[in-house]
Design a protein around this motif. Structure first.
Motif, mmCIF file in Angstrom:
data_model
loop_
_atom_site.group_PDB
_atom_site.id
_atom_site.type_symbol
_atom_site.label_atom_id
_atom_site.label_comp_id
_atom_site.label_asym_id
_atom_site.label_seq_id
_atom_site.Cartn_x
_atom_site.Cartn_y
_atom_site.Cartn_z
ATOM 1 N N ILE A 161 0.839 -1.206 0.000
ATOM 2 C CA ILE A 161 0.000 0.000 0.000
ATOM 3 C C ILE A 161 0.871 1.252 0.000
ATOM 4 O O ILE A 161 0.597 2.231 -0.718
ATOM 5 N N ALA A 162 1.937 1.227 0.784
ATOM 6 C CA ALA A 162 2.848 2.382 0.810
ATOM 7 C C ALA A 162 3.482 2.614 -0.555
ATOM 8 O O ALA A 162 3.628 3.763 -1.003
ATOM 9 N N LEU A 163 3.828 1.542 -1.235
ATOM 10 C CA LEU A 163 4.430 1.668 -2.565
ATOM 11 C C LEU A 163 3.416 2.221 -3.568
ATOM 12 O O LEU A 163 3.753 3.070 -4.396
ATOM 13 N N TRP A 164 2.171 1.758 -3.510
ATOM 14 C CA TRP A 164 1.142 2.322 -4.394
ATOM 15 C C TRP A 164 0.946 3.808 -4.126
ATOM 16 O O TRP A 164 0.665 4.581 -5.045
ATOM 17 N N PRO A 189 10.052 8.189 -1.612
ATOM 18 C CA PRO A 189 10.392 6.863 -1.084
ATOM 19 C C PRO A 189 9.475 6.501 0.076
ATOM 20 O O PRO A 189 8.913 7.379 0.737
ATOM 21 N N VAL A 190 9.319 5.197 0.312
ATOM 22 C CA VAL A 190 8.426 4.772 1.393
ATOM 23 C C VAL A 190 9.203 4.384 2.651
ATOM 24 O O VAL A 190 8.676 4.432 3.758
ATOM 25 N N LYS A 191 10.441 3.953 2.471
ATOM 26 C CA LYS A 191 11.312 3.587 3.597
ATOM 27 C C LYS A 191 10.625 2.602 4.551
ATOM 28 O O LYS A 191 10.633 2.778 5.771
ATOM 29 N N HIS A 192 10.005 1.563 3.956
ATOM 30 C CA HIS A 192 9.324 0.563 4.787
ATOM 31 C C HIS A 192 10.359 -0.376 5.400
ATOM 32 O O HIS A 192 11.154 -0.995 4.699
ATOM 33 N N ASP A 193 10.334 -0.492 6.706
ATOM 34 C CA ASP A 193 11.277 -1.342 7.428
ATOM 35 C C ASP A 193 10.486 -2.142 8.456
ATOM 36 O O ASP A 193 10.382 -1.773 9.624
#
Length: 436
Positions: A161-164, A189-193
């Motif tokens: 979802i963050a990437l979309w 950027p989403v920087k999902h970690d």
């Protein structure tokens, strides 16, 4: 959701040659059709012309048990849906993909691409995978337990979802005179970690026509229900009677509210297996014909797998043994399906052989046999009594039973003012869901 009168939703479920285990053995069937593009494109055209809102492709990431006795080969749903997008213009295209074995960047990119090439008709059916054979194909010795699989699913879905959302809708400028293609301030950027996956982002596909594809989910365990209430637009469910379906419907709507959502934002779609014919006698004959081609040994092995019990030496003409179902909580692969099958057997006083026929027909989904009016009446009862917002129509043998539903059931639904073909451009709009 639209403020006007509720409209029943209809999805066509397409897996293999139909929902019946013996579909490939029917005299009318081409048992090798699953690798024929013409077969899939014909089904897409039939479903769209028949008025369905969407079609749905299931998937399994392994050659299943007893593959020598039943159809188990399965091509990539996203490849098939992409081909279907090219020959259709209205119908939604929902495909299954696993959070257990796919990275969120791949998932987000593929479904965003499908949403673009279809003009806003894509949907992702989120599954966690449970078959140990799937684990082996991806280098795992054992499948992670139920709780961990759903924790990973949440992490992967959050990342997707963050990437979309990493692209604003107006990020692309495409201004030839200035040489500016996009506004970098609108692509982030989403920087999902997370605990299971990481992704810096952004996605390299622009924001899709729907904002994001429709999300569907089918888990009915406690973890599955909570996941669906948090993320899903559509909940696919296995229910075999009205009271259980109503209880599930109430529970899911209440859970949606607990997650800060409106009840109307979460649509409940039980699966139905319709055997439709001009007369009830013809419909019963059709079902008997299908069941006559069932391979008992395979169906028994599959039921044993679902129930976590070895039934190979059980008396087929006796009721289900009283001990069956005791290990349901330990069955990590199919907790909800165990409960449904055991409930069906106990409630209807089925012999083991009769339960095998139910399993072969639709794996525990609501089997309705009769005329178009008979089937429409059952659907109306569930819809008007808050057991369903729509239905996943699981035609037993393709394409004949899909066409019978189109010819016999849909006109009966239209006559009752329950259903009308909706030509709105995106799947999200057709389902009456808020923009994403």
């Amino acid at each position: 959701m639209r403020a006007s009168r509720r409209r029943m939703g209809l999805n066509a479920v397409i897996f293999g040659l139909g929902s019946h285990e013996a579909g490939w053995r029917m005299p009318e069937s081409n048992p090798l059709a699953a690798t024929d593009p013409g077969y899939w494109l014909d089904l897409a055209r039939r479903a769209e012309e028949g008025g369905f809102d969407a079609l749905f492709l299931g998937d399994v990431l392994a050659l299943q048990q007893s593959a020598d006795r039943h159809m188990s080969d399965a091509m990539d749903p996203l490849v098939i849906l992409s081909a279907m997008a090219a020959v259709t213009s209205r119908i939604g295209l929902i495909g299954t993909a696993s959070t257990s074995f796919d990275h969120p960047f791949h998932l987000a990119r593929r479904f965003a691409s499908l949403d673009h090439i279809s003009g806003g008709r894509a949907g992702w059916n989120i599954v966690t995978s449970s078959n140990p054979l799937e684990a082996y194909n991806f280098g795992l010795d054992v499948m992670p337990d139920h709780t961990e699989r759903y924790a990973r699913a949440a992490d992967v879905t959050d990342a997707a979802i963050a990437l979309w959302n990493s692209w604003d809708a107006d990020a692309r400028i495409a201004d030839k005179p200035s040489g500016r293609y996009l506004d970098p301030a609108k692509v982030q950027p989403v920087k999902h970690d997370g605990a299971f996956v990481r992704s810096l982002g952004p996605l390299n596909v622009p924001r899709s026509p729907q904002g994001r594809p429709i999300l569907a989910q089918a888990g009915a365990s406690e973890a599955g229900r909570d996941f669906a209430a948090r993320y899903a637009d559509l909940v696919f469910t296995v229910q075999s009677n009205l009271a259980d379906a109503q209880a599930f419907y109430r529970d899911m709507k209440a859970r949606a509210v607990q997650h800060g959502r409106s009840p109307e934002s979460l649509l409940i779609y039980p699966g139905i297996v319709p055997v439709a014919a001009p007369t009830r006698q013809q419909a019963e004959h059709r079902l008997a014909q299908m069941n006559g081609f069932m391979v008992i040994e395979h169906a028994l092995a599959k039921l044993s797998q679902f129930l976590g019990e070895d039934l190979s030496k059980a008396n087929l003409d006796a009721p289900l043994p009283d001990t069956i179902g005791a290990n349901a909580a330990q069955n990590q692969s199919s907790q909800s399906r165990v409960a449904v099958l055991v409930t069906i057997a106990r409630k209807d006083h089925l012999t083991l052989r009769q339960l095998l026929m139910r399993l072969a027909s639709g794996r525990g989904h609501f089997l309705i046999v009769g005329t178009g009016a008979d089937i429409a009446s059952n659907m109306q009862l569930w819809f008007e009594n808050r057991a369903a917002d729509g239905f996943n129509v699981m035609a037993p043998v393709m394409p004949a039973d899909l066409q019978s539903f189109v010819d016999l059931v849909i006109p009966a639904l239209v006559d009752r003012a329950l259903f009308a073909v909706d030509n709105q451009p995106t799947l999200r709009q057709r389902l009456g869901l808020s923009p994403s």
